[in-house]
Design a protein around this motif. Sequence first.
Motif, PDB file in Angstrom:
ATOM      1  N   TRP A   1       0.810  -1.213   0.000  1.00 36.16           N
ATOM      2  CA  TRP A   1       0.000   0.000   0.000  1.00 36.16           C
ATOM      3  C   TRP A   1       0.845   1.266   0.000  1.00 36.16           C
ATOM      4  CZ3 TRP A   1      -4.849   0.674  -1.385  1.00 36.16           C
ATOM      5  CH2 TRP A   1      -5.583  -0.489  -1.614  1.00 36.16           C
ATOM      6  N   GLU A   2       2.026   1.212   0.592  1.00 33.91           N
ATOM      7  CA  GLU A   2       2.899   2.384   0.502  1.00 33.91           C
ATOM      8  C   GLU A   2       3.280   2.637  -0.944  1.00 33.91           C
ATOM      9  OE1 GLU A   2       6.923   4.260   2.481  1.00 33.91           O
ATOM     10  OE2 GLU A   2       5.680   2.829   3.579  1.00 33.91           O
TER      11      GLU A   2
ATOM     12  N   TRP B   1       0.244   4.198  -2.653  1.00 32.88           N
ATOM     13  CA  TRP B   1       0.070   5.611  -2.288  1.00 32.88           C
ATOM     14  C   TRP B   1       1.145   6.476  -2.947  1.00 32.88           C
ATOM     15  CZ3 TRP B   1      -3.993   8.067  -0.521  1.00 32.88           C
ATOM     16  CH2 TRP B   1      -4.974   7.358   0.176  1.00 32.88           C
ATOM     17  N   CYS B   2       2.373   5.953  -3.071  1.00 31.18           N
ATOM     18  CA  CYS B   2       3.429   6.723  -3.750  1.00 31.18           C
ATOM     19  C   CYS B   2       3.124   6.869  -5.239  1.00 31.18           C
ATOM     20  CB  CYS B   2       4.790   6.073  -3.534  1.00 31.18           C
ATOM     21  SG  CYS B   2       5.446   6.361  -1.882  1.00 31.18           S
TER      22      CYS B   2
ATOM     23  N   ARG C   1       0.158   7.049  -6.499  1.00 30.36           N
ATOM     24  CA  ARG C   1      -0.866   8.091  -6.544  1.00 30.36           C
ATOM     25  C   ARG C   1      -0.226   9.467  -6.388  1.00 30.36           C
ATOM     26  NH1 ARG C   1      -4.909   4.834  -2.438  1.00 30.36           N
ATOM     27  NH2 ARG C   1      -5.735   3.409  -4.000  1.00 30.36           N
ATOM     28  N   ALA C   2       0.697   9.588  -5.442  1.00 23.26           N
ATOM     29  CA  ALA C   2       1.346  10.875  -5.192  1.00 23.26           C
ATOM     30  C   ALA C   2       2.084  11.376  -6.425  1.00 23.26           C
ATOM     31  CB  ALA C   2       2.309  10.760  -4.004  1.00 23.26           C
TER      32      ALA C   2
ATOM     33  N   THR D   1      10.243   6.424  -0.173  1.00 24.99           N
ATOM     34  CA  THR D   1       9.108   7.335  -0.011  1.00 24.99           C
ATOM     35  C   THR D   1       9.565   8.679   0.527  1.00 24.99           C
ATOM     36  OG1 THR D   1       7.573   5.505   0.332  1.00 24.99           O
ATOM     37  CG2 THR D   1       6.905   7.661   1.197  1.00 24.99           C
TER      38      THR D   1
ATOM     39  N   TYR E   1     -11.948  10.387  -1.844  1.00 29.48           N
ATOM     40  CA  TYR E   1     -11.003  11.276  -1.186  1.00 29.48           C
ATOM     41  C   TYR E   1     -10.790  12.581  -1.939  1.00 29.48           C
ATOM     42  CZ  TYR E   1      -9.779   6.787   0.880  1.00 29.48           C
ATOM     43  OH  TYR E   1      -9.828   5.560   1.492  1.00 29.48           O
TER      44      TYR E   1
ATOM     45  N   ILE F   1      -1.099  12.608   1.578  1.00 31.61           N
ATOM     46  CA  ILE F   1      -0.837  11.233   1.145  1.00 31.61           C
ATOM     47  C   ILE F   1       0.344  10.694   1.939  1.00 31.61           C
ATOM     48  CG2 ILE F   1       0.004   9.826  -0.788  1.00 31.61           C
ATOM     49  CD1 ILE F   1      -1.843  11.430  -2.636  1.00 31.61           C
TER      50      ILE F   1
ATOM     51  N   THR G   1      -0.858   9.859   5.275  1.00 34.86           N
ATOM     52  CA  THR G   1      -1.656   8.636   5.212  1.00 34.86           C
ATOM     53  C   THR G   1      -0.752   7.411   5.304  1.00 34.86           C
ATOM     54  OG1 THR G   1      -3.378   9.726   3.929  1.00 34.86           O
ATOM     55  CG2 THR G   1      -3.273   7.329   3.766  1.00 34.86           C
ATOM     56  N   ILE G   2       0.391   7.466   4.659  1.00 31.64           N
ATOM     57  CA  ILE G   2       1.353   6.359   4.704  1.00 31.64           C
ATOM     58  C   ILE G   2       1.834   6.135   6.134  1.00 31.64           C
ATOM     59  CG2 ILE G   2       3.697   5.683   4.007  1.00 31.64           C
ATOM     60  CD1 ILE G   2       3.017   7.085   1.267  1.00 31.64           C
TER      61      ILE G   2
ATOM     62  N   HIS H   1      -1.026   4.828   8.347  1.00 26.58           N
ATOM     63  CA  HIS H   1      -1.301   3.426   8.038  1.00 26.58           C
ATOM     64  C   HIS H   1      -0.364   2.523   8.837  1.00 26.58           C
ATOM     65  CE1 HIS H   1      -1.546   0.023   4.900  1.00 26.58           C
ATOM     66  NE2 HIS H   1      -2.694   0.042   5.558  1.00 26.58           N
TER      67      HIS H   1
END
Length: 173
Positions: free
Chosen positions: A69-70, A73-74, A76-77, A121, A142, A149, A152-153, A156
């Motif tokens: 998931w990290e 999310w990265c 997405r970032a 990250t 969201y 973001i 969020t990491i 999490h």
Amino acid sequence: MKNQEVKKNPEFLEYVFKLNGDIQLTEAFKSSLKEIDEIDIEQFNRIGLKTYEKGKWTIHKILQHLIDWERIWCFRAIIFARAEGTIPDAHDQEIMAKNSNADERSIEQLINELRTVRQSTILLFASFNEKMLQTNCVFFEYEMPLYTIGLTITAHQIHHFNVIKERYIPLDM
């Protein structure tokens, strides 16, 4: 940066802010990396593949989940930071966990990978300028500025490390 008002799914982001506390993103990343480095590997190895309840993930799968998931999310970032466009539909964490080989990997391998991903990250978010970090990101349910973001990491990780402390560490008794 101050945690600004969000327009979509504020409950999710309030939980993110609550878990991180009143901390800046760079400090949140430093703290999260320190927590990874402080994992008691021997204790995790003693717990092994035990779960606190039938159908729950092992610590191995939790660590793999954090890693996967990290990376998501990265991704997405970077899409938002580079103004690439939209991101694909959501992913299913249960399908991903089921199809991972996390339980075949050692705790040491998973922790080393989590540490490496976190270091990557940190470098990614350090490469974003202030304008990028304030970019408004709208996807799924969201809407948030890009820097959240990163929070969020770290939230999490805090969430899942709390679950490990509360529900898995007692299995080592």
